[in-house]
Write a protein that holds these residues in place. Structure first.
Motif, mmCIF file in Angstrom:
data_model
loop_
_atom_site.group_PDB
_atom_site.id
_atom_site.type_symbol
_atom_site.label_atom_id
_atom_site.label_comp_id
_atom_site.label_asym_id
_atom_site.label_seq_id
_atom_site.Cartn_x
_atom_site.Cartn_y
_atom_site.Cartn_z
ATOM 1 N N ILE A 38 0.864 -1.329 0.078
ATOM 2 C CA ILE A 38 -0.092 -0.028 0.023
ATOM 3 C C ILE A 38 0.950 1.185 -0.064
ATOM 4 C CG2 ILE A 38 -1.719 1.101 1.224
ATOM 5 C CD1 ILE A 38 -2.611 -1.506 -0.026
ATOM 6 N N LYS A 43 -2.721 -1.196 -5.574
ATOM 7 C CA LYS A 43 -3.960 -1.768 -5.054
ATOM 8 C C LYS A 43 -3.717 -3.188 -4.751
ATOM 9 C CE LYS A 43 -6.951 1.139 -8.098
ATOM 10 N NZ LYS A 43 -7.939 1.698 -7.011
ATOM 11 N N ARG A 94 -5.525 -2.644 9.244
ATOM 12 C CA ARG A 94 -6.273 -1.238 9.625
ATOM 13 C C ARG A 94 -5.454 -0.701 10.662
ATOM 14 N NH1 ARG A 94 -11.156 -2.500 10.754
ATOM 15 N NH2 ARG A 94 -10.878 -2.401 13.033
ATOM 16 N N LYS A 104 -7.463 3.902 5.003
ATOM 17 C CA LYS A 104 -8.281 2.937 4.178
ATOM 18 C C LYS A 104 -9.039 1.962 4.691
ATOM 19 C CE LYS A 104 -4.874 2.815 0.276
ATOM 20 N NZ LYS A 104 -5.390 3.735 -0.662
ATOM 21 N N ASP A 183 -10.850 2.328 -3.990
ATOM 22 C CA ASP A 183 -9.676 2.483 -3.110
ATOM 23 C C ASP A 183 -9.593 1.823 -1.711
ATOM 24 O OD1 ASP A 183 -7.088 3.456 -3.050
ATOM 25 O OD2 ASP A 183 -7.535 5.536 -1.922
ATOM 26 N N MET A 184 -10.486 0.906 -1.588
ATOM 27 C CA MET A 184 -10.518 0.048 -0.426
ATOM 28 C C MET A 184 -9.522 -1.382 -0.649
ATOM 29 S SD MET A 184 -14.586 -0.185 0.124
ATOM 30 C CE MET A 184 -15.401 1.541 0.389
#
Ligand SMILES: Nc1ncnc2c1ncn2[C@@H]1O[C@H](COP(=O)(O)OP(=O)(O)O)[C@@H](O)[C@H]1O
Ligand SMILES: NC(=O)OP(=O)(O)O
Length: 312
Positions: A38, A43, A94, A104, A183-184
């Motif tokens: 990332i 991606k 996360r 994100k 964009d996840m």
């Protein structure tokens, strides 16, 4: 920026013991590695294995089952592991990204993988699940459970094997594409995805099987038009003459040459061969690149291109 599907091997999740704490500690380390993709602007789609976990959960279910609280079928147990491992991964990634001030959404897609109802794998179990046993323990288990089959797993001990049909479609791949467009970071096709087949009336039925996560990752990578499939395992390279004095690391290799090595039985059936086949499938279908290397070498992969790079 590339669209990359990463398939995580057993050592990314299970290192010391099978407790939730220990698996989450291993996953936190893995998440720090995944964050590098990332940070480089790629991606990322994450696919994980579930062989040890699905087998362990099945053992717990069998041990604790009663008439009112029956054992769940293997497709449902696979779904449970997609949920639990996905939860550990999304929470850890996360946390790591937030520490780097990267905001994100990371989320798990409980993914179904379509397989043929008459796949020959249903009468020839090959996928090792659960813990390792000695030969004596495996023979004892086979005696008390006549439907169980145990095989020797790559010199590491004996494990129960179950059917592992080939994926024909990743049903939720459009959700994965949509997440990437927004964009996840999707975690998808965990454990290769829950095996399902369509019956003659069009309904999807769960199957008693565990899909190979490398085949699931390859099918997902093809479906979403990924640029790269990266298979992270415990070795830095694929080798010919593996574990012999004349062992040689493969760095850049074309599919045709790799097929010659397959014919020479250079890759072990229960371990490296599915990764090679999954890589070839992706490269042939898309013209993209597949890489097989270790989790520990991701930084060097991103900076210098270490690992076995497979192209058309
Ligand atoms: N030719 C080969 N080159 C490299 N590794 C090989 C080869 N043949 C077998 N292996 C073994 O395959 C293992 C990877 O398979 P496995 O442990 O099943 O993968 P996973 O990381 O998905 O759990 C490697 O760690 C290595 O021990
Ligand atoms: N489903 C699957 O292939 O799991 P492992 O990679 O953990 O064996």
């Amino acid at each position: 920026m590339k669209k990359i599907v990463v398939a995580l091997g057993g050592n990314a999740i299970l290192s010391k013991d099978a407790s939730a704490d220990s698996q989450q500690a291993a996953i936190l380390k893995t998440a720090k590695v995944l964050a590098e993709f990332i940070k480089k602007g790629h991606k990322l789609v994450i696919v994980h294995g579930n062989g040890p976990q699905v087998g362990n959960l099945l053992l717990q279910q069998v041990a604790g089952s009663t008439e009112k609280n029956p054992v769940m079928p293997l497709d449902t147990i696979g779904a449970m592991t997609e949920g639990s491992i996905g939860y550990w991964l999304q929470k850890s990634l996360r946390q790591v990204l937030q520490a780097e001030n990267i905001d994100k959404t990371v989320a798990t897609v409980v993914t179904e993988t379509e397989v043929l109802p008459d796949d020959p794998a249903f009468s020839n179990p090959t996928k090792p699940i659960g813990p390792f046993y000695t030969r004596e323990e495996a023979l004892k288990e086979e005696k008390s459970n006549p439907t169980y089959t145990f095989v020797e797993d790559s010199g590491r001990g004996y494990r129960r094997v179950v059917a592992s049909p080939i994926p024909t479609k990743i049903i939720e791949y459009p959700v994965v594409s949509m997440m990437l467009e927004n964009d996840m970071i999707p975690i998808a096709a965990g454990g290769g995805g829950i095996p399902v087949s369509q019956s003659s009336d069009g309904k999807y039925i769960g199957k008693e099987a565990v899909v190979d996560k490398d085949y699931g990752a390859s099918k997902l990578a093809t479906s979403i038009h990924a640029d790269e499939l990266i298979i992270l395992t415990a070795v830095d390279y694929v080798y010919v003459n593996f574990n012999k004095p004349n062992q040689k690391a493969l760095t850049q290799i074309k599919v045709d040459e790799l097929k010659k090595y397959i014919a020479e039985n250079q890759f072990a059936a229960g371990s490296m061969l599915p990764k090679i086949n999954a890589a070839i499938e992706f490269v042939e279908q898309t013209g993209g690149t597949a890489v097989i290397t270790s989790l520990d070498k991701v930084n060097e992969l991103l900076d210098k291109g270490i690992g076995t790079k497979i192209t058309a």
